[in-house]
Structures are given as C-alpha cells and as structure tokens.
Design an enzyme around this catalytic site. Structure first.
Site, mmCIF file in Angstrom:
data_model
loop_
_atom_site.group_PDB
_atom_site.id
_atom_site.type_symbol
_atom_site.label_atom_id
_atom_site.label_comp_id
_atom_site.label_asym_id
_atom_site.label_seq_id
_atom_site.Cartn_x
_atom_site.Cartn_y
_atom_site.Cartn_z
ATOM 1 N N ASP A 138 0.790 -1.236 0.000
ATOM 2 C CA ASP A 138 0.000 0.000 0.000
ATOM 3 C C ASP A 138 0.820 1.283 0.000
ATOM 4 O O ASP A 138 0.440 2.243 -0.663
ATOM 5 C CB ASP A 138 -0.975 0.003 1.184
ATOM 6 N N CYS A 192 -19.731 -7.968 -11.703
ATOM 7 C CA CYS A 192 -20.716 -7.158 -10.987
ATOM 8 C C CYS A 192 -22.111 -7.254 -11.616
ATOM 9 O O CYS A 192 -23.112 -6.976 -10.939
ATOM 10 C CB CYS A 192 -20.284 -5.693 -10.963
ATOM 11 N N CYS A 195 -25.711 -5.105 -10.940
ATOM 12 C CA CYS A 195 -25.756 -4.567 -9.576
ATOM 13 C C CYS A 195 -25.083 -3.200 -9.506
ATOM 14 O O CYS A 195 -24.020 -2.988 -10.087
ATOM 15 C CB CYS A 195 -25.066 -5.540 -8.614
ATOM 16 N N CYS A 218 -15.132 11.608 -1.886
ATOM 17 C CA CYS A 218 -15.157 10.365 -1.105
ATOM 18 C C CYS A 218 -14.890 10.664 0.363
ATOM 19 O O CYS A 218 -13.893 11.310 0.707
ATOM 20 C CB CYS A 218 -14.109 9.396 -1.648
ATOM 21 N N CYS A 245 -14.817 5.227 5.452
ATOM 22 C CA CYS A 245 -16.233 5.004 5.138
ATOM 23 C C CYS A 245 -16.330 3.644 4.466
ATOM 24 O O CYS A 245 -15.641 3.389 3.468
ATOM 25 C CB CYS A 245 -16.758 6.095 4.211
ATOM 26 N N CYS A 248 -19.795 1.596 0.622
ATOM 27 C CA CYS A 248 -19.794 0.926 -0.679
ATOM 28 C C CYS A 248 -19.253 -0.494 -0.581
ATOM 29 O O CYS A 248 -19.630 -1.368 -1.367
ATOM 30 C CB CYS A 248 -19.020 1.740 -1.712
ATOM 31 N N CYS A 252 -21.916 -4.709 -0.736
ATOM 32 C CA CYS A 252 -21.612 -5.615 -1.850
ATOM 33 C C CYS A 252 -22.226 -6.991 -1.594
ATOM 34 O O CYS A 252 -21.969 -7.618 -0.555
ATOM 35 C CB CYS A 252 -20.093 -5.752 -2.012
#
Length: 383
Positions: A138, A192, A195, A218, A245, A248, A252
């Site tokens: 990361d 996906c 959706c 965001c 957050c 989203c 899923c």
C-alpha cells in the site's frame, strides 16, 4: 523436471506457506499484464480525481507499471488477507453517540501485519529461485487492485475496490515483485453484472460512473487524506464516520461469502469498535498517540482526527456533548477550532451561538475559523 514444472511446484509450496500464514488469496500476474494502466492513471489525474494527494501525480511513472517502479520485475505475486467483519458495519451508522471507524482500522495496522508475512514469502522466493524479490504493501506506488485482478484474485468492482467471490470486498492486498518468471494465473473477469448497490449507497455521490472514483467527494479521502477543514457540503453526509467510510464495501452482495477469520479476531482492538464521541472529544495529543499506537489512525494526527470527531458531534443532536465541544473553541489548532465552531452552532440554540460568537470571534486570528463564525446562515441543527 522442466523449468516450467519446477516453477509450478515452487508456486504450490509458496501458496501453501501463504495459506499457513493467514493469507486467503494467492495469484500471479506477469509484470507487464496491465498495459492499460498508464492511460487509466493519466485520465484520473487529468480529471483531478486524486484531490490533494499530490504524491499520485509525483509518482505517476513508477505507479503506472511494475517495471516503472523496478525494471527487474518479471512476475508479480499478489496476496490477499480476508478482514471481513463479524457484523454489519452499516448498523453503526445509526448510533450517533459513537464514532464509526472503518473496519480495516479497528485492528492492528495491517501494513505491519501483512508486510511481515510478505517478507517471509519473498524470502522463500529468493532462496528457492536465486532471484531478487521486493515486497510492497500500500505505501509504495503500486496499483495493487488492477494487478490483483490480473492475478485472478478478484476483479475491481464498480466502487473500484477489489471484489472476490469468496471474500467480497474485504481483502487486504500485498504484492511481491520478483525477477523470477512464474506461470501466470488467468485474470478474473468482472462479475458485478447489473448490480449498482455500491454506487447508490454512496452518501456523497463520489462515483462519476461505474468503475470510476472521484476522491474529492469520497468520505474516506476527506476524513483521512484531506488536510484542511471538511468542505461544508459533505459535513452532514459524514454522519458519525470519524475515520474512513465502508458503505460501498459493506453493501456488496458478494460479502455473503465472507466471514471473520481467526487472524482478524486476534488483531482486533475492541476499544476501536464503537468508541464514544464523549471520550474521543477529551483526547489530547498524548492520549491520542497512546490510544492509536499500532493503528493506521495515528498517521492522520491529533488535529485531523479531532476535526472528524467534532463533525460527528455536530451531527449527533446530542446536547450532552455541548460542553466538550465548547471546550474546543479555544483549542490552539485552528483546524480543531473551526470544526468546533461548526459543531457547536449545530448543537446549541441561537442565543447561545450568538453569545459564543461574541466571546470568541474578536480574538480569532485564523481566517478559516473567522469564516466559520461569520457564516451568514447557521448550519441546520442536527435532528
């Protein structure tokens, strides 16, 4: 045994060791598997979707392809660690008295945990192949999600996060670049379908289109990466989200196959699961550092964190927090003072707000805090 058979056997051993270390997913991509990334990255930067994350533009050549970061890379081993929660994180959004922390940050810092395990796998790669291997988690300019897609671990969903059929949207990712050439896995197709739950749930409309994210809208960017005051248009939408957050990710439908693992339960910090805003508002810098030692939250610093907590307090409609918020009106840091002004104006009546303005505004020397006090229209009180 041919060299290809030898490499396949080595991969099987690496995969087995990765599993024993707690990794849930393992895949291999060629270092040049995503020639489309430079164009995608340039498009996002040209549209300024990266906001104030200047390092994305500064590292564009290294970020756009593994070879740009390390020309010697031939294969990329991508690994994923399931951090699925044991309950629905969306349920915490209806509890205004607590601070809602993103699921990944309720544990020990995953950078440290994952990196240590990756180093062991990379050591085996070096020992068994005689080739160099480098580890990234990361913090380096690596586009982990598209590379994980190329390695067959999952696919980038419409929310741009990696989705797995087995672990939903809950995977920590790590990468091992190596000069060894391993047989690559097939890339995972996007699955996906029709959706769009992740797009529709976003409280700030941060997705210009499916598979595109404008970080400037965001909440995770705003309450972690953004250094200044939270823009007014997003403060109410923040609710009680004080770090990150998960909306989203949490909606899923592929999450139905994910579950909390033993490794994550051992890493969990219960004190970060649902901390009371009243307790967080009392934190000074020393106590902040003590509470968040070994946590990714520590890196945003005391002032930015208190900014977030004060916005959550302003959204809470909890009158018992007023004394704690008022105590921050004289804080030495203008970022905290400004957030406290907004919060207190949301929580108290007009007479009290006017009295506080008369008491604090004449001595205020920061223009952004002055603007909070002098706003022509008081922010609507939280319901």
């Amino acid at each position: 045994m041919t060299e290809a058979q030898d490499r396949t056997e080595l991969l099987a051993k690496l995969r087995a060791r990765a599993t024993s270390l707690g990794f849930s997913a393992f895949g291999v991509a060629r270092a040049d598997a995503r020639p489309d990334l430079p164009e995608k990255l340039e498009t996002a930067l040209a549209r300024h979707w990266h906001g104030e994350m200047a390092w994305m533009a500064e590292t564009v050549e290294r970020r756009a392809a593994p070879a740009g970061l390390w020309p010697g890379a031939r294969s990329v081993i991508m690994l994923g660690m399931n951090y699925g929660p044991d309950s629905d994180p969306m349920s915490d959004l209806s509890k205004p008295g607590i601070g809602n922390i993103s699921v990944y940050a309720r544990n020990r810092d995953y950078h440290d945990v994952v990196k240590g395990k990756l180093k062991e796998i990379a050591g085996l790669v070096r020992r068994w192949t005689g080739k160099e291997a480098k580890v990234f988690v990361d913090t380096a300019p690596v586009m982990e999600k598209p590379l994980a897609e190329a390695a067959g671990i999952g696919w980038q969903g419409k929310h741009t996060v990696l989705v797995s059929r087995d672990y939903g949207s809950w995977l920590f990712l790590g990468a091992i670049f190596t000069a060894a050439e391993f047989p690559a896995d097939d890339p995972h197709p996007e699955s996906c379908g029709n959706c769009r739950r992740c797009l529709d749930v976003c409280p700030t409309d941060a997705f210009p289109a499916p598979f595109q994210l404008d970080a400037r809208r965001c909440l995770s960017y705003l309450n972690i990466e953004h250094p200044g005051p939270i823009p007014h248009e997003f403060r109410t939408a923040m609710g009680n989200r004080i770090y990150g957050c998960d909306d989203c990710l949490a909606v899923c439908p592929w999450n139905k196959f994910a579950s909390a693992t033993r490794e994550m339960k051992l890493m969990a910090r219960d004190e970060l699961r649902a901390p009371a805003l009243a307790d967080l508002l009392k934190l000074d810098e020393v106590n902040f550092r003590a509470l968040f030692t070994g946590s990714p939250i520590k890196r945003i610093g005391h002032a930015r964190f208190l900014r977030n907590v004060l916005v959550a307090a302003g959204n809470s409609a909890d009158g018992t927090l007023v004394p704690l918020v008022e105590a921050r009106l004289g804080d030495p840091d203008p970022l905290i003072r400004g957030a406290a002004v907004w919060a207190v104006r949301r929580l108290v009546n007009d007479a009290r707000a006017d009295a506080l303005r008369l008491a604090f505004l004449p001595d205020e020397d920061d223009m952004s805090v002055q603007a909070e006090w002098s706003a022509a229209v008081r922010p609507a009180r939280a319901n």
